[in-house]
Design a protein around this motif. Structure first.
Motif, PDB file in Angstrom:
ATOM      1  N   PRO A 412      38.973  45.934  45.196  1.00 56.96           N
ATOM      2  CA  PRO A 412      40.040  45.486  44.277  1.00 56.96           C
ATOM      3  C   PRO A 412      41.444  45.869  44.718  1.00 56.96           C
ATOM      4  N   GLY A 413      41.581  46.955  45.478  1.00 59.08           N
ATOM      5  CA  GLY A 413      42.908  47.378  45.890  1.00 59.08           C
ATOM      6  C   GLY A 413      43.449  46.654  47.110  1.00 59.08           C
ATOM      7  N   SER A 430      43.704  34.373  56.546  1.00 61.67           N
ATOM      8  CA  SER A 430      42.264  34.642  56.559  1.00 61.67           C
ATOM      9  C   SER A 430      41.917  36.128  56.514  1.00 61.67           C
ATOM     10  N   SER A 431      42.805  36.969  56.033  1.00 62.42           N
ATOM     11  CA  SER A 431      42.515  38.410  56.077  1.00 62.42           C
ATOM     12  C   SER A 431      42.902  39.104  54.778  1.00 62.42           C
ATOM     13  N   TRP A 432      42.347  40.306  54.636  1.00 56.66           N
ATOM     14  CA  TRP A 432      42.697  41.213  53.549  1.00 56.66           C
ATOM     15  C   TRP A 432      43.163  42.520  54.170  1.00 56.66           C
ATOM     16  N   ILE A 433      44.163  43.148  53.553  1.00 57.90           N
ATOM     17  CA  ILE A 433      44.805  44.323  54.138  1.00 57.90           C
ATOM     18  C   ILE A 433      44.640  45.523  53.196  1.00 57.90           C
ATOM     19  N   ALA A 434      44.288  46.666  53.781  1.00 61.13           N
ATOM     20  CA  ALA A 434      44.163  47.892  52.997  1.00 61.13           C
ATOM     21  C   ALA A 434      45.529  48.296  52.453  1.00 61.13           C
ATOM     22  N   PRO A 435      45.604  48.745  51.209  1.00 59.31           N
ATOM     23  CA  PRO A 435      46.912  49.078  50.611  1.00 59.31           C
ATOM     24  C   PRO A 435      47.661  50.163  51.364  1.00 59.31           C
TER      25      PRO A 435
END
Length: 466
Positions: A412-413, A430-435
């Motif tokens: 979720p973060g 196309s990506s998700w990044i760590a907060p």
């Protein structure tokens, strides 16, 4: 100690400390193999991945001879399933590194031969003015001739490495179904502990952190401060589970515990003319709380005992593999959970920042301590993974990614890739990044954030090809 003096309360109460420790020739040893409860530590099960197929078959067949007395603590099962894939990945990376190291070594050999030729040529000119001999050497030991000479050897060595990549537990086959996992599951059947109550786990972790570890009461105190309080309490959680299991039945009067771990939090160091031995306090505690007797053995001792008392057939070559695997204990792995509680060594930090071309002062601009630790550990891991620097001998593995390419949000973060800068991050769609990575990137200069994003993108590419 035997005889009338053994009846004295002093002798009886402190017999574990007075005795010299377990011996392979102890008269009661057979009973532990034929009637005792047998508990295998996590490292014993993970060692199965390091054996050759023939040795693994022999070891599993030997374990079947004590199958009815085996019992798997929840902590051991949890650590086994969590770490098994990392062991296989470690094999794969070791073989990939071997290929690169082979090429480097061959390159160094080629350069050394050519340097040796030049040395002789220079001497021929300096002391004999023998131009003909110099030119003959140039022709006879040319760069091409050296490449051809080394070519057959390079191919032979490379072929061995290539065969090993597909040998037995190739990562591609394990992803379709882990044969070792299936064999271990079949071996234990339903003799597996249920997960302890969460409140009880919290109580045990608190006892380890506040009382046992500060007072160096075995087992497990050497892990104090490594990662989170929960992860550093693994040995103590295993111990408490086992004590609870042994106390639940009066029929369980002997415990045979098998482990590769011979550190000072399980074994009393040698001294005063005494050899190293399992801590006597462990046997005393088990007896006091359960009435059962304890025997601790290494895998080599245990399998030789199985061979001796239960007629298992284990070849000498297999014993050699067992002993070799026992020397390769599981290394510390820094995950996201561990990173926020573990402070990296200054030399690791300095090496990572230098390899990346970044200044350590940028850490001051990252607001919170957790994000600073996560970023620092990631930089240590990625610079080693991408071979920007040479790994330290005792450097922990780092399993920490700042980005992932997937359609679904991994946590979720995590935030979509478009939160990074246009033109600097190649996977914005196309990506998700760590907060924590976004915090680090957004508080640094354009030059530094480009370096950081390039490292993250390269790491992502490498991970997707493995």
């Amino acid at each position: 100690m035997t005889g009338p003096e053994n009846e004295y309360p002093l002798i009886r109460q402190y017999r574990d400390w007075i005795q010299s420790g377990p011996s392979e020739d102890s008269p009661d040893r057979r009973q532990f193999f034929t009637h005792g409860t047998v508990v295998l530590d996590t490292n014993v099960l993970l060692s199965l991945y390091e054996y050759t197929p023939a040795a693994r078959t022999q070891v599993l067949e030997a374990l079947q001879s004590v199958q009815q007395r085996l019992w798997l603590p929840h902590q051991v099962g949890l650590e086994f399933v969590q770490n098994r894939h990392r062991i296989i990945i470690g094999r794969k990376k070791a073989l990939e590194t071997a290929s690169k190291n082979l090429q480097n070594k061959i390159g160094e050999a080629r350069a050394a031969i050519l340097d040796a030729r030049k040395l002789v040529q220079d001497l021929l000119i300096k002391y004999a003015q023998d131009t003909a001999a110099k030119e003959a050497l140039e022709s006879e030991i040319s760069d091409q001739a050296v490449r051809v000479l080394l070519g057959d050897w390079t191919k032979a060595l490379g072929d061995h490495i290539q065969r090993l990549k597909e040998y037995d537990l190739a990562i591609s086959s394990v992803e379709r179904g882990d044969p070792v996992l299936s064999q271990v599951a079949e071996l234990f059947g339903d003799k597996i502990a249920e997960p302890p109550d969460q409140a009880e786990i919290r109580r045990r972790v608190d006892e380890a952190a506040t009382y046992r570890f500060p007072n160096q009461i075995p087992p497990g105190f050497a892990d104090a401060g490594k990662g989170t309080p929960l992860s550093s309490s693994g040995d103590f959680l295993l111990w408490e589970e086992t004590i609870e299991h042994m106390a639940a039945s009066t029929e369980r009067s002997q415990l045979l515990f098998v482990s590769n771990d011979t550190k000072d939090d399980w074994y009393q160091p040698a001294g005063n003319g005494r050899s190293s031995r399992p801590w006597p306090s462990l046997a005393s505690e088990l007896r006091a709380r359960t009435g059962a007797e304890l025997r601790i053995e290494t895998p080599g001792e245990f399998y030789r005992g199985v061979n001796r008392f239960l007629d298992a057939e284990i070849a000498e070559e297999t014993y050699a593999e067992i002993d070799r695997a026992a020397e390769n204990l599981i290394e510390v792995v820094i995950t996201e959970q561990e990173a926020v509680h573990a402070q990296p060594r200054p030399d690791l930090i300095a090496a990572a920042f230098e390899a990346a071309g970044l200044e350590e002062s940028l850490l001051d601009s990252i607001g919170d301590a957790s994000s600073r630790l996560l970023f620092t550990w990631w930089l240590i891991g990625v610079t080693a993974q991408l071979e920007r620097r040479r790994r330290f001998d005792d450097e922990p593995d780092v399993s920490l990614l700042p980005a992932t390419r997937s359609e679904t949000q991994p946590d979720p973060g995590w935030l979509p890739g478009r939160r990074l800068h246009l033109g600097e991050w190649p996977y914005r769609i196309s990506s998700w990044i760590a907060p924590w990575f976004i915090k680090a990137v957004n508080c640094t200069s354009r030059h530094d954030r480009q370096i950081m994003q390039q490292l993250a993108a390269r790491q992502l590419d490498v991970e997707r090809t493995e």
